[in-house]
Design an enzyme around this catalytic site. Structure first.
Site, short mmCIF file in Angstrom:
data_model
loop_
_atom_site.label_atom_id
_atom_site.label_comp_id
_atom_site.label_asym_id
_atom_site.label_seq_id
_atom_site.Cartn_x
_atom_site.Cartn_y
_atom_site.Cartn_z
N PHE A 195 0.86 -1.19 0.00
CA PHE A 195 0.00 0.00 0.00
C PHE A 195 0.89 1.23 0.00
O PHE A 195 1.72 1.40 0.91
CB PHE A 195 -0.84 -0.07 1.27
CG PHE A 195 -1.75 1.09 1.57
CD1 PHE A 195 -3.04 1.14 1.04
CD2 PHE A 195 -1.35 2.10 2.43
CE1 PHE A 195 -3.90 2.18 1.37
CE2 PHE A 195 -2.22 3.14 2.77
CZ PHE A 195 -3.49 3.17 2.23
N LEU A 211 -6.99 2.90 6.36
CA LEU A 211 -6.23 2.99 7.61
C LEU A 211 -7.12 2.69 8.81
O LEU A 211 -6.66 2.12 9.80
CB LEU A 211 -5.59 4.38 7.75
CG LEU A 211 -4.55 4.74 6.70
CD1 LEU A 211 -3.96 6.13 6.99
CD2 LEU A 211 -3.42 3.72 6.65
N GLN A 268 6.45 -7.69 46.65
CA GLN A 268 5.38 -6.73 46.36
C GLN A 268 5.63 -5.92 45.09
O GLN A 268 4.70 -5.63 44.34
CB GLN A 268 5.21 -5.78 47.55
CG GLN A 268 4.58 -6.47 48.75
CD GLN A 268 4.33 -5.52 49.89
OE1 GLN A 268 4.94 -4.45 49.98
NE2 GLN A 268 3.44 -5.90 50.79
N GLY A 277 18.15 -9.79 33.61
CA GLY A 277 19.05 -9.89 32.46
C GLY A 277 18.52 -10.79 31.37
O GLY A 277 18.73 -10.55 30.18
N GLU A 335 0.88 3.98 10.89
CA GLU A 335 -0.60 4.01 10.87
C GLU A 335 -1.14 5.09 11.78
O GLU A 335 -2.08 4.88 12.54
CB GLU A 335 -1.16 2.65 11.29
CG GLU A 335 -0.71 1.52 10.40
CD GLU A 335 -1.63 1.31 9.23
OE1 GLU A 335 -2.63 2.03 9.13
OE2 GLU A 335 -1.32 0.43 8.41
N PHE A 362 -4.15 19.98 13.95
CA PHE A 362 -3.06 19.33 13.20
C PHE A 362 -2.11 20.33 12.57
O PHE A 362 -0.94 20.06 12.39
CB PHE A 362 -3.64 18.46 12.08
CG PHE A 362 -4.55 17.38 12.58
CD1 PHE A 362 -4.03 16.26 13.21
CD2 PHE A 362 -5.92 17.49 12.43
CE1 PHE A 362 -4.86 15.27 13.67
CE2 PHE A 362 -6.76 16.50 12.90
CZ PHE A 362 -6.23 15.38 13.52
#
Lengths: 401, 246
Positions: free
Chosen positions: A136, A249, A289, A350, A373, A393
């Site tokens: 796409f 999307l 805990q 680790g 996305e 935006f």
């Protein structure tokens, strides 16, 4: 990698809300992933190779276009089934899910929704089996969060039959091996259309991008178009404008919301098991805990995300899920998955940085998922716009003089 | 070849096991069921392989309630042609076997397959009882099964070797590991299962011959004690006084 012992956490008995067929689809996908993918994924990740041999298997479990109707070669499942399959794939590796997401939501979906009957018959059955793979093309080198600014364009070839396509797309999953690309480009009036470009068309190339430290078992590339002559019959006739690719999307982000939750559940499942097996100071570390706090917060976030995601699936099945709801779910689930991966890695000490556990791989993969996305921040702005009615935006560049 | 495969449900191996009704009944609350692996992986898959090589039809049968239809759909998705659910609570092996035998007698199968046991109750009785009720030969714990016409060749693992048998169908066989390999349902199978016939039939009257007195859970595992190899005296002392094995 160790034997894949994954079982999904279900603290609020969410399985009771799924149908028998949902569970059969999910459990079959899980069994296939455990048998075929888990034993090999680490090697592909380390070598940054794509497991091509899995494509037909992905087709068989219904990972390619699960909601595509049977008349076009799909299984005709609902959107919750699609989500569950994406969840099982990303539970193993985000790259695997990415390949299936792209094929389903970004290639098959637009052809199914906006393609001509001839285009549907030509492409969808082969895409459903994995015999044909697609990619796409929306994002460009200079246009990521702002796809409407794209410069890829086509003009009439003047022969009555073809258009001439020029431009470049970047960060394209599946590009290096895709047989077709659904490319979004502007016509001479600036209107965006989807065009199916086939591999082999003169002037079309798909160089692979190297050096990724995330989604290494997924293949990413560029799409370059230099005066590519494409028949007009390859233009998707059903819809034009930016809304067309954005609707794809929506479908892909819906799958990502489910998928990221899968990665989160895998990290939690391993951390819970490890905390009961690993002993320090004479007791399992799960007796401490601070470990319990991490685990309890993980399962709380997973449970909340499961409820959110299933409800989103119900809404999508009813055709009622909004883009903003999908944005919220994608953003939330990727964020909790990243946080859970980091906490799970700490629980593993680790050992958490080794490939014996999938946690570090999930963590690195999710750094892509939180960006592609729609970035984490853009999804926040979508929610912000949805609740205030004010888009944030773009900004006017202030006059610094 | 007309094959009947008996399938049972068993709890998923990650289920938490508990009992109710004063420890006389398994607590099904929150338990996810799967197809009993011996029935699915070996009996059903071998039946499908036989059908694929020599032709025929595979029917699955289970004695159970409506809630068991999920495992039936899975067996259909793997490839069985049709399913029968005998609508009753499978109270014990005798009850189950008689229900299946009555159905099988009325429908004339060449081969009846079961798993070697269920992984929850480990009874291993149903196959033998079906054979007795149908007055047929019974081969238990078979690891290999081939058919040429009505002649079946079977293998069984015995201590130190393999026993090879020949038997004429119809016959009842219980299937053990080695008979076939697990098949994962694919999407085509799941889709096909939607429309395959599932017949629900009424049970026949059977006298109850057993009742359950009580279930008890195994003792929880105690923590492992690690003793330094140089400290043999402590090891001997613990084995003698604590474990009381020497």
């Amino acid at each position: 990698m160790r034997t894949d012992l994954y079982t999904h956490p279900d603290y609020f008995n969410m399985d009771d809300l799924l149908s028998d067929e949902h569970k059969l689809v999910r459990d079959s996908a899980r069994a296939w992933v455990k048998k075929e993918v888990s034993p090999i994924i680490d090697e592909h990740y380390e070598k940054a190779t794509f497991p091509n041999n899995l494509l037909s298997g992905l087709g068989e479990i219904g990972a390619f276009g699960p909601y595509i109707p049977e008349e076009y070669g799909g299984p005709g499942l609902d959107h919750i089934s699609y989500g569950l399959i994406m969840q099982e794939l990303e539970r193993c590796d985000s790259g695997l899910r990415s390949t299936a997401s792209v094929q389903s939501s970004l290639v098959m979906y637009p052809i199914w929704k906006y393609g001509s009957e001839e285009q549907k018959q030509k492409y969808l059955p082969k895409l459903a089996t994995g015999e044909m793979m697609g990619c796409f093309g929306l994002t460009e080198p200079d246009h990521g969060s702002n796809p409407g600014g794209m410069t890829t364009n086509f003009k009439d070839a003047g022969d009555g039959e073809n258009v001439i396509l020029n431009g470049a797309k970047m960060w394209i999953s599946n590009a290096p091996f895709a047989d077709i690309a659904v490319v979004w480009a502007k016509d001479e009036t600036g209107r965006i259309y989807g065009i199916v470009v086939e591999r082999g068309m003169e002037g079309f190339s798909t160089p692979e991008m190297h050096g990724k430290l995330s989604l290494r078992a997924s293949s990413t590339g560029e799409l370059i178009f230099v005066d590519v002559k494409v028949p007009k019959s390859h233009i998707l006739p059903g819809r034009s404008g930016l809304g067309a690719p954005l609707s794809c999307l929506d479908s892909a982000r819906f799958g990502i919301a489910w998928g990221a939750l899968g990665a989160a559940m895998d990290c939690y499942d391993q951390a819970l098991r490890y905390s009961k097996e690993r002993t320090q100071f004479g007791v399992p570390i799960g007796a401490f805990q601070l470990i319990q706090k991490k685990l309890a917060e993980m399962i709380t976030e997973i449970t909340k995300a499961q409820l959110l995601t299933l409800r989103l699936g119900q809404l999508r099945n009813e055709g009622k899920a909004t883009s903003a709801q999908i944005s919220m779910a994608k953003r939330n689930n990727v964020e909790i998955a990243l946080n859970i991966a980091r906490e799970a890695r700490q629980i593993h000490g680790g050992m958490g940085i080794t490939s014996e556990y999938s946690i570090m791989r999930h963590m690195a993969n999710l750094e892509s998922v939180v960006t592609y996305e729609g970035t984490h921040d853009i999804h926040l702005l979508i929610t912000g716009m949805d609740i205030t009615g004010i888009p944030a935006f773009t900004r006017e560049m202030p006059d610094l003089k | 070849m007309k094959i009947l495969v008996c399938i049972s449900k068993s709890p998923d191996t990650t289920s938490k096991i508990a009992f109710t009704d004063n420890n006389t009944k398994f607590d099904e609350n929150g338990v996810q069921y799967i197809v009993n692996p011996y029935d699915e992986w070996y009996a059903l898959v071998r039946a499908l392989e036989l059908k694929e090589t020599i032709g025929g039809n595979v029917t699955i049968v289970t004695v159970g309630n409506a809630g068991d239809e999920a495992i039936i759909r899975k067996a259909l998705a793997i490839g069985a042609d049709e399913a029968v659910r005998i609508d009753a609570d499978p109270t014990d092996a005798y009850f189950t076997a008689i229900q299946i035998a009555e159905y099988a007698k009325a429908n004339g199968f060449d081969l009846v397959l079961t798993g070697k046991e269920t992984i929850n109750y480990n009874g291993s009785q149903v196959g033998g009882m079906i054979a007795e009720a149908m007055d047929l030969p019974f081969i238990s714990l078979a690891t290999k099964l081939d058919a040429v016409g009505s002649t079946l060749t079977l293998e069984r693992e015995i201590v130190g070797g393999v026993q090879v048998l020949e038997v004429q169908s119809p016959v009842v066989v219980s299937c053990a590991k080695g008979m076939a390999e697990q098949r994962i349902p694919n999407m085509r199978g799941i889709m096909a299962a939607r429309t395959k016939p599932l017949h629900v039939i009424a049970p026949v009257a059977v006298d109850l011959l057993t009742s359950y007195t009580t279930y008890t859970m195994p003792n929880t595992k105690s923590a492992c004690k690690i003793i330094d190899p140089s400290n043999m005296d402590e090891l001997v002392e613990l084995l003698h006084n604590e474990a009381k094995v020497i």
